[in-house]
Enzyme design. Sequence first.
Site, PDB file in Angstrom:
ATOM      1  N   LYS A  72       5.678  -4.208  -4.552  1.00 53.17           N
ATOM      2  CA  LYS A  72       6.840  -4.073  -5.000  1.00 53.17           C
ATOM      3  C   LYS A  72       7.575  -4.706  -3.733  1.00 53.17           C
ATOM      4  O   LYS A  72       8.552  -5.117  -3.804  1.00 53.17           O
ATOM      5  CB  LYS A  72       7.245  -2.996  -5.619  1.00 53.17           C
ATOM      6  CG  LYS A  72       8.516  -2.908  -5.614  1.00 53.17           C
ATOM      7  CD  LYS A  72       9.541  -3.402  -6.797  1.00 53.17           C
ATOM      8  CE  LYS A  72      10.897  -3.113  -6.754  1.00 53.17           C
ATOM      9  NZ  LYS A  72      11.473  -3.921  -7.745  1.00 53.17           N
ATOM     10  N   GLU A 100       6.056 -14.652 -12.836  1.00 56.80           N
ATOM     11  CA  GLU A 100       5.419 -13.532 -11.790  1.00 56.80           C
ATOM     12  C   GLU A 100       4.904 -12.472 -13.028  1.00 56.80           C
ATOM     13  O   GLU A 100       3.753 -11.925 -12.159  1.00 56.80           O
ATOM     14  CB  GLU A 100       6.413 -12.880 -10.636  1.00 56.80           C
ATOM     15  CG  GLU A 100       7.534 -11.586 -11.642  1.00 56.80           C
ATOM     16  CD  GLU A 100       8.377 -11.435 -10.333  1.00 56.80           C
ATOM     17  OE1 GLU A 100       7.653 -11.085  -9.512  1.00 56.80           O
ATOM     18  OE2 GLU A 100       9.798 -11.910 -10.687  1.00 56.80           O
ATOM     19  N   GLU A 154      16.201 -17.778 -10.626  1.00 55.78           N
ATOM     20  CA  GLU A 154      15.967 -16.496 -10.733  1.00 55.78           C
ATOM     21  C   GLU A 154      15.267 -16.114 -11.867  1.00 55.78           C
ATOM     22  O   GLU A 154      13.923 -15.800 -12.479  1.00 55.78           O
ATOM     23  CB  GLU A 154      16.838 -15.708 -10.572  1.00 55.78           C
ATOM     24  CG  GLU A 154      16.735 -14.321 -10.716  1.00 55.78           C
ATOM     25  CD  GLU A 154      15.125 -13.442  -9.894  1.00 55.78           C
ATOM     26  OE1 GLU A 154      15.129 -14.070  -8.898  1.00 55.78           O
ATOM     27  OE2 GLU A 154      14.857 -12.422 -10.602  1.00 55.78           O
ATOM     28  N   ASN A 161      -1.328   1.978   5.573  1.00 55.11           N
ATOM     29  CA  ASN A 161      -0.988   0.533   5.258  1.00 55.11           C
ATOM     30  C   ASN A 161      -0.187   0.416   6.195  1.00 55.11           C
ATOM     31  O   ASN A 161       0.379   0.673   7.372  1.00 55.11           O
ATOM     32  CB  ASN A 161       0.899   1.748   5.083  1.00 55.11           C
ATOM     33  CG  ASN A 161       1.500   0.816   4.713  1.00 55.11           C
ATOM     34  OD1 ASN A 161       1.659   0.019   4.668  1.00 55.11           O
ATOM     35  ND2 ASN A 161       2.794   0.530   4.184  1.00 55.11           N
ATOM     36  N   GLY A 162      -0.872  -1.461   6.993  1.00 56.62           N
ATOM     37  CA  GLY A 162      -0.032  -2.054   7.090  1.00 56.62           C
ATOM     38  C   GLY A 162      -1.521  -2.978   8.192  1.00 56.62           C
ATOM     39  O   GLY A 162      -2.363  -2.975   7.319  1.00 56.62           O
ATOM     40  N   TRP A 205      -2.952  -2.655  -2.017  1.00 62.42           N
ATOM     41  CA  TRP A 205      -2.786  -4.494  -2.094  1.00 62.42           C
ATOM     42  C   TRP A 205      -3.839  -5.303  -0.714  1.00 62.42           C
ATOM     43  O   TRP A 205      -3.203  -4.831   0.342  1.00 62.42           O
ATOM     44  CB  TRP A 205      -0.755  -3.680  -1.504  1.00 62.42           C
ATOM     45  CG  TRP A 205      -0.857  -5.872  -2.446  1.00 62.42           C
ATOM     46  CD1 TRP A 205      -0.173  -6.192  -3.488  1.00 62.42           C
ATOM     47  CD2 TRP A 205      -0.503  -7.208  -0.847  1.00 62.42           C
ATOM     48  NE1 TRP A 205      -0.160  -7.310  -3.298  1.00 62.42           N
ATOM     49  CE2 TRP A 205      -0.143  -7.946  -2.547  1.00 62.42           C
ATOM     50  CE3 TRP A 205      -1.060  -6.737  -0.447  1.00 62.42           C
ATOM     51  CZ2 TRP A 205      -0.560  -8.885  -1.762  1.00 62.42           C
ATOM     52  CZ3 TRP A 205      -0.808  -8.853   0.430  1.00 62.42           C
ATOM     53  CH2 TRP A 205      -0.575 -10.001  -0.118  1.00 62.42           C
ATOM     54  N   ARG A 230       3.259  -0.377  -4.700  1.00 66.20           N
ATOM     55  CA  ARG A 230       3.779  -0.516  -3.548  1.00 66.20           C
ATOM     56  C   ARG A 230       1.585  -1.184  -3.516  1.00 66.20           C
ATOM     57  O   ARG A 230       1.596  -1.919  -2.369  1.00 66.20           O
ATOM     58  CB  ARG A 230       3.494   0.401  -2.276  1.00 66.20           C
ATOM     59  CG  ARG A 230       5.253   1.198  -2.823  1.00 66.20           C
ATOM     60  CD  ARG A 230       4.502   1.896  -1.491  1.00 66.20           C
ATOM     61  NE  ARG A 230       5.269   1.314   0.009  1.00 66.20           N
ATOM     62  CZ  ARG A 230       5.829   1.483   0.580  1.00 66.20           C
ATOM     63  NH1 ARG A 230       6.492   0.689   0.035  1.00 66.20           N
ATOM     64  NH2 ARG A 230       4.941   0.790   1.530  1.00 66.20           N
ATOM     65  N   CYS A 232       0.746  -2.028   0.270  1.00 62.76           N
ATOM     66  CA  CYS A 232       0.153   0.412  -0.095  1.00 62.76           C
ATOM     67  C   CYS A 232       0.269   1.393  -0.166  1.00 62.76           C
ATOM     68  O   CYS A 232       1.871   1.380   1.178  1.00 62.76           O
ATOM     69  CB  CYS A 232      -0.752   0.145   1.062  1.00 62.76           C
ATOM     70  SG  CYS A 232      -2.059  -1.303   0.654  1.00 62.76           S
ATOM     71  N   LYS A 269      11.319 -15.061 -12.970  1.00 58.75           N
ATOM     72  CA  LYS A 269      11.386 -14.322 -13.488  1.00 58.75           C
ATOM     73  C   LYS A 269       9.992 -13.897 -14.835  1.00 58.75           C
ATOM     74  O   LYS A 269       9.335 -13.314 -14.600  1.00 58.75           O
ATOM     75  CB  LYS A 269      12.339 -13.618 -14.540  1.00 58.75           C
ATOM     76  CG  LYS A 269      13.264 -12.767 -13.658  1.00 58.75           C
ATOM     77  CD  LYS A 269      13.067 -10.584 -13.161  1.00 58.75           C
ATOM     78  CE  LYS A 269      12.251 -11.504 -11.997  1.00 58.75           C
ATOM     79  NZ  LYS A 269      12.796 -11.005 -10.768  1.00 58.75           N
ATOM     80  N   HIS A 321      14.536 -37.427 -10.906  1.00 55.98           N
ATOM     81  CA  HIS A 321      14.206 -37.972  -9.415  1.00 55.98           C
ATOM     82  C   HIS A 321      12.455 -37.685  -9.535  1.00 55.98           C
ATOM     83  O   HIS A 321      12.115 -37.494  -8.606  1.00 55.98           O
ATOM     84  CB  HIS A 321      14.727 -37.608  -8.690  1.00 55.98           C
ATOM     85  CG  HIS A 321      16.178 -37.981  -8.508  1.00 55.98           C
ATOM     86  ND1 HIS A 321      16.663 -38.893  -8.446  1.00 55.98           N
ATOM     87  CD2 HIS A 321      17.136 -37.364  -8.988  1.00 55.98           C
ATOM     88  CE1 HIS A 321      17.940 -39.510  -8.241  1.00 55.98           C
ATOM     89  NE2 HIS A 321      18.571 -38.255  -8.696  1.00 55.98           N
TER      90      HIS A 321
HETATM   91  O1  M6R Z   1      12.450  -6.151  -1.542  1.00 57.22           O
HETATM   92  P1  M6R Z   1      12.826  -6.943  -0.940  1.00 57.22           P
HETATM   93  O2  M6R Z   1      13.975  -7.873  -1.793  1.00 57.22           O
HETATM   94  O3  M6R Z   1      13.123  -7.639   0.763  1.00 57.22           O
HETATM   95  O4  M6R Z   1      11.795  -7.631  -1.900  1.00 57.22           O
HETATM   96  C1  M6R Z   1      11.630  -9.543  -1.213  1.00 57.22           C
HETATM   97  C2  M6R Z   1      10.693  -9.867  -2.602  1.00 57.22           C
HETATM   98  O5  M6R Z   1       9.217  -9.736  -2.380  1.00 57.22           O
HETATM   99  C3  M6R Z   1      11.521  -9.679  -3.753  1.00 57.22           C
HETATM  100  O6  M6R Z   1      12.299  -9.832  -4.277  1.00 57.22           O
HETATM  101  C4  M6R Z   1      10.829 -10.371  -4.740  1.00 57.22           C
HETATM  102  O7  M6R Z   1      10.461 -11.488  -4.944  1.00 57.22           O
HETATM  103  C5  M6R Z   1      10.920  -9.459  -6.518  1.00 57.22           C
HETATM  104  N1  M6R Z   1      10.059  -8.684  -6.772  1.00 57.22           N
HETATM  105  C6  M6R Z   1      10.026 -10.502  -7.732  1.00 57.22           C
HETATM  106  O8  M6R Z   1      10.981 -10.011  -9.122  1.00 57.22           O
END
Ligand code: M6R
Length: 602
Positions: free
Chosen positions: A597, A486, A479, A103-104, A77, A27, A2, A483, A502
């Site tokens: 984010k 997501e 990773e 926010n929270g 969010w 956010r 948020c 990418k 396996h």
């Molecule tokens: O801000 P952070 O790096 O702590 O966030 C951790 C994850 O939420 C973040 O890396 C997330 O997996 C990525 N946005 C994915 O691309």
Amino acid sequence: MCGIVGVTGVGDALPYLLQGLQKLEYRGYDSAGVYLSDASGKDALIKEKGRVSKLAEKAIAETKGFKGTAGIAHTRWATHGNVTVENAHPQKSADNRFFLVHNGVIENYKELTDTYLQGVHFVSETDTEVAVQLVDKFSKDGMATPDAFRKMISLLDGNSAYGFLLVDHEDPETLYVAKKKSPLLVGVSDHGNAVTSDAAAMIDLTKDFIELRDGDIAIVKPKSVTIYDEAGEQVNREPFTLEIDPEDTDKGAYPYYMLKEIDEQAVVARNIAGHYYDDEGNLQGIAPEITDAIKKADRLYIVAAGTSYHAGLIGKRYFEQWAKIPTEVHIASEFAYDQPMLSDKPFFIFLSQSGETADSREVLDNVKKQGFPALTLANVMNSTLTREADFALPVLAGPEIAVASTKAYTAQVLVQAILASALGNPGFDLKAELAKVAVEIQAITDEKESFKKIAESALKNQHSAFYIGRGLDAAVALEAALKLKEISYIQTEGFAAGELKHGTISLIEDGTPVFALLTQKKTAGLLRGEVAQVAARGANTIVFASESLAKDGDAYVLPEVNELLMPLLAVIPAQLIAYYATLDRGLDVDRPRNLAKSVTVQ
Ligand code: M6R
């Protein structure tokens, strides 16, 4: 999660608020809302499901002829309650006097409702509405607004992380602000003041910001800011000037932030080298207290989430191989509630782009209580994780706006490499090799068309895909898969290639795309075997191999740098493939569904 923004004493609040919301959309972007008021008491509340652009259209149409001089706004969010207009913020009290953005999560909202708000009619399913109704109740009980606000805060469960921004319609140009473990800054200028979750959202109004501390309550008026600390004492907090080029937070000519951020990685690599090495090639910028503290440890624990966790898997290799310190990498949300047996002298390294990730903050809280030393490597300095750890080092990727993290990953890998080299000898000239890495990242990003073609041909109409590798490539595969899945919603698994036989190999069908990352000499032969095994079962294999390991038929030949630094290159094609596959599906690259984010709730 948020985003919150508020302004007061500005000529026309709506443009500031809408522009601020656009910048805070990373956010959360389920729904958004704005409340505007002016000194005469005229006001307007507009909320809308979906993106800020939809709210903007509605707000501009519905406020024609009215210029609010103060206002608060929110991009959501969802945590409590579905994505509906009723659940969007601002939430208001039943008598339309108080308006609040939040926010929270209020963990004890049900208990508070039962205790204080029996008989009150709620219009939303949110925990936030409880907060605003409480302020109203205490005000009706005879408390002045600051006291009613303070009393509401005092009743929140101790675990609740929050950022609140409240307006009282009877004093419409005053903003009441409260913050705990959720970022909130007060922007100050001689043409109005602001409150924001992220300074970048208010740089059109000011570059001067006061950072609120946990437990602070601030009263922000057009020409004054008064701050009280957790104990209720009035305090003076000096503003800092944000050093940010407004262009850094703009897309410029790029269609999406993600592409801009992928392209920035070569420059980021150079900036990191420029920060951590002097002109003679000596390391700088890492205080001896940090290296001394790490050297006293018998084991490092890297704690992170998502992409940052994946970066930690690469860093482990540097700390073990160069610094000779055994290193474990942990997912923050797991470590927080199932702490493994620790060594005698542990040292914690938190990796985070935002520095606000709630899962990592929970672990940091726990390890601090146990008295263990901790260092945060974060992209956003002055964030909670950097402030609360014993030490902090900047990751220096620059503002990362796209939800899918790209340049923060490479920057985290780079800074871990540099830190590990400050602890032990890599056995080669790391600075020179990093210069080469920057050149080669640039070379790969210059070949976008190749990756666009691969993405469009290999992933069209596919519902699943795999990334495989061995050793460091297996870590990059995780990773790479994150990418792709997501943002394109293609279910993708990242895999240690040896594990395929396996179980997972049974998922391979005719045409299933299997991307293989092949940069590690020791296991190249084995990986070639695994590529052949999936090809024999119908997979469409796409191999990205480093120059010395490449063979005819490979989809792309990666330029060669020191093998331990190859993750910095191997990840780039995967980022571009995710980008182009998503674009090809007509999806919003920067704002994938259900995500935000900065993950500030557990
Ligand atoms: O801000 P952070 O790096 O702590 O966030 C951790 C994850 O939420 C973040 O890396 C997330 O997996 C990525 N946005 C994915 O691309």
